[in-house]
Design a protein around this motif. Sequence first.
Motif, PDB file in Angstrom:
ATOM      1  N   ASP A 132       0.825  -1.212   0.000  1.00 26.42           N
ATOM      2  CA  ASP A 132       0.000   0.000   0.000  1.00 26.42           C
ATOM      3  C   ASP A 132       0.862   1.266   0.000  1.00 26.42           C
ATOM      4  OD1 ASP A 132      -2.396   1.371  -0.095  1.00 26.42           O
ATOM      5  OD2 ASP A 132      -2.619   1.466   2.080  1.00 26.42           O
ATOM      6  N   MET A 133       1.893   1.250  -0.835  1.00 21.15           N
ATOM      7  CA  MET A 133       2.802   2.388  -0.933  1.00 21.15           C
ATOM      8  C   MET A 133       2.816   2.991  -2.340  1.00 21.15           C
ATOM      9  SD  MET A 133       4.243   3.066   1.989  1.00 21.15           S
ATOM     10  CE  MET A 133       5.754   3.951   1.592  1.00 21.15           C
ATOM     11  N   GLU A 134       1.820   2.674  -3.145  1.00 20.85           N
ATOM     12  CA  GLU A 134       1.782   3.160  -4.523  1.00 20.85           C
ATOM     13  C   GLU A 134       1.821   4.680  -4.600  1.00 20.85           C
ATOM     14  OE1 GLU A 134      -0.967   0.099  -6.949  1.00 20.85           O
ATOM     15  OE2 GLU A 134      -1.775   0.705  -5.004  1.00 20.85           O
ATOM     16  N   GLY A 135       1.104   5.319  -3.695  1.00 19.05           N
ATOM     17  CA  GLY A 135       1.040   6.775  -3.728  1.00 19.05           C
ATOM     18  C   GLY A 135       2.277   7.466  -3.183  1.00 19.05           C
ATOM     19  N   ARG A 136       3.232   6.676  -2.647  1.00 19.39           N
ATOM     20  CA  ARG A 136       4.431   7.275  -2.048  1.00 19.39           C
ATOM     21  C   ARG A 136       5.711   6.896  -2.799  1.00 19.39           C
ATOM     22  NH1 ARG A 136       2.702   9.028   3.020  1.00 19.39           N
ATOM     23  NH2 ARG A 136       4.477  10.450   2.806  1.00 19.39           N
ATOM     24  N   LYS A 137       5.577   6.313  -3.981  1.00 20.72           N
ATOM     25  CA  LYS A 137       6.756   5.771  -4.657  1.00 20.72           C
ATOM     26  C   LYS A 137       7.786   6.839  -5.021  1.00 20.72           C
ATOM     27  CE  LYS A 137       5.188   5.726  -9.488  1.00 20.72           C
ATOM     28  NZ  LYS A 137       4.994   4.860 -10.680  1.00 20.72           N
ATOM     29  N   ASN A 138       7.341   8.086  -5.206  1.00 21.25           N
ATOM     30  CA  ASN A 138       8.278   9.161  -5.560  1.00 21.25           C
ATOM     31  C   ASN A 138       8.693  10.001  -4.350  1.00 21.25           C
ATOM     32  OD1 ASN A 138       8.336   8.535  -8.364  1.00 21.25           O
ATOM     33  ND2 ASN A 138       6.325   9.516  -8.594  1.00 21.25           N
ATOM     34  N   ASP A 139       8.256   9.598  -3.162  1.00 25.71           N
ATOM     35  CA  ASP A 139       8.625  10.312  -1.939  1.00 25.71           C
ATOM     36  C   ASP A 139      10.018   9.866  -1.482  1.00 25.71           C
ATOM     37  OD1 ASP A 139       6.090  11.244  -2.153  1.00 25.71           O
ATOM     38  OD2 ASP A 139       5.394  10.509  -0.214  1.00 25.71           O
ATOM     39  N   TYR A 140      10.744  10.803  -0.899  1.00 30.53           N
ATOM     40  CA  TYR A 140      12.042  10.449  -0.329  1.00 30.53           C
ATOM     41  C   TYR A 140      11.828   9.657   0.958  1.00 30.53           C
ATOM     42  CZ  TYR A 140      14.566  13.318  -3.666  1.00 30.53           C
ATOM     43  OH  TYR A 140      15.101  13.814  -4.823  1.00 30.53           O
ATOM     44  N   ILE A 141      12.621   8.640   1.141  1.00 33.54           N
ATOM     45  CA  ILE A 141      12.468   7.759   2.292  1.00 33.54           C
ATOM     46  C   ILE A 141      12.641   8.516   3.603  1.00 33.54           C
ATOM     47  CG2 ILE A 141      13.495   5.769   3.471  1.00 33.54           C
ATOM     48  CD1 ILE A 141      14.017   4.556   0.744  1.00 33.54           C
ATOM     49  N   LYS A 142      13.512   9.520   3.614  1.00 32.54           N
ATOM     50  CA  LYS A 142      13.765  10.265   4.848  1.00 32.54           C
ATOM     51  C   LYS A 142      12.511  10.970   5.357  1.00 32.54           C
ATOM     52  CE  LYS A 142      15.441  14.465   2.515  1.00 32.54           C
ATOM     53  NZ  LYS A 142      16.587  15.375   2.338  1.00 32.54           N
ATOM     54  N   GLY A 143      11.533  11.212   4.479  1.00 36.35           N
ATOM     55  CA  GLY A 143      10.317  11.903   4.894  1.00 36.35           C
ATOM     56  C   GLY A 143       9.195  10.975   5.312  1.00 36.35           C
ATOM     57  N   LEU A 144       9.434   9.672   5.279  1.00 36.91           N
ATOM     58  CA  LEU A 144       8.397   8.709   5.634  1.00 36.91           C
ATOM     59  C   LEU A 144       8.382   8.423   7.132  1.00 36.91           C
ATOM     60  CD1 LEU A 144       8.926   6.051   2.796  1.00 36.91           C
ATOM     61  CD2 LEU A 144       7.311   7.965   2.816  1.00 36.91           C
ATOM     62  N   SER A 145       7.225   8.041   7.632  1.00 38.76           N
ATOM     63  CA  SER A 145       7.120   7.597   9.024  1.00 38.76           C
ATOM     64  C   SER A 145       7.845   6.273   9.181  1.00 38.76           C
ATOM     65  CB  SER A 145       5.653   7.419   9.413  1.00 38.76           C
ATOM     66  OG  SER A 145       5.088   6.328   8.691  1.00 38.76           O
ATOM     67  N   ARG A 146       8.090   5.875  10.426  1.00 39.47           N
ATOM     68  CA  ARG A 146       8.772   4.592  10.660  1.00 39.47           C
ATOM     69  C   ARG A 146       7.959   3.437  10.102  1.00 39.47           C
ATOM     70  NH1 ARG A 146      12.793   2.060  13.286  1.00 39.47           N
ATOM     71  NH2 ARG A 146      12.384  -0.046  14.070  1.00 39.47           N
ATOM     72  N   GLY A 147       6.645   3.507  10.262  1.00 39.18           N
ATOM     73  CA  GLY A 147       5.805   2.437   9.742  1.00 39.18           C
ATOM     74  C   GLY A 147       5.934   2.289   8.239  1.00 39.18           C
ATOM     75  N   MET A 148       5.974   3.413   7.532  1.00 42.31           N
ATOM     76  CA  MET A 148       6.131   3.367   6.076  1.00 42.31           C
ATOM     77  C   MET A 148       7.526   2.905   5.691  1.00 42.31           C
ATOM     78  SD  MET A 148       4.038   6.702   4.709  1.00 42.31           S
ATOM     79  CE  MET A 148       2.254   6.794   4.919  1.00 42.31           C
TER      80      MET A 148
END
Length: 316
Positions: A132-148
């Motif tokens: 369930d990460m399709e909408g975040r594929k272009n996001d930088y990992i550093k900006g994701l929550s720990r769960g993501m």
Amino acid sequence: MTDMDSSNIPALDVINLFYFFKFNMALKGISFSVQQNSIHGFVGPNGAGKTTTLKLAATLLKPQGKGIIKVFGLDIDKHYVEIRRKIGFMPDNFCIYKQMTVFEYLDFFAAAYGLETNQRNKIIADLLALTDMEGRKNDYIKGLSRGMQQRVSLARVLVHDPALLLLDEPASGLDPRARIELMEILHELQKMGKTIFISSHILSELSDLCDSVTILDNGSVKYSGSMTNLLRYDHEETKFFRLEIKEKVLELSEKLKQTEGIIEVEENGLTYKIAIGNNISSNAILQTAINSGVEIVSFKEDMKHLNQVFLDLTAS
């Protein structure tokens, strides 16, 4: 060897495994098996030897002495290159390249496994959908929550389609919602034919997630087998059942106590906790209740909670 025969080979087979760190014996001849297509919990207090075992199974440490580890029947000491294609290891303290986007990160590891561009794109799309990460594929990992970030790390473990997943405390540090979502993903992976060997301290979640479990304490196996049998650990001579009825019926307790095979009856309002001999069928309880004219709300075996079993087995 037929496919039927090969399906009976354990996904992971640990035999008489020892491991020393200088003067500390981390593993004291442990043995257990993880069956194919199971979710097998690996439980133990800090320092029990769980992470050491997982690193050995992941080929990051080499077995010492005459200990043997087999992955789908292959000796890890002789076939570690082939075995690495069959396993996916997610450590407890995973390192994610935070300057990459989610897609770049997964693409990097897929390329490292030699997958072609078109193949990588399809696999990554499938993994993003699964986690369930399709909408975040272009996001930088550093900006994701720990769960993501945990989901991205799990997706990375899956890029080469391993048959056996070795997960060391994957739910550590996650909030309740993220833990529940992670467990749902693991159930989905099991449906896809994966075998999952998961280390965790979150005992209540393991009891619902796993069909089998190994409990490790101070480098020794205290129990290894089905989750159901573990929760019956102290009930070798006696089984307990819980009967709930809709309305009070006079003398039901006395009738139950007089039924052959029933050892003890504990009444609490509309609920009855009933002990019977281990070789006695529970049908005797139901037959007595029905003959007494009660309307049954629920009837189930009353098993111990995993937390209590764990404390009993690891008590010093």
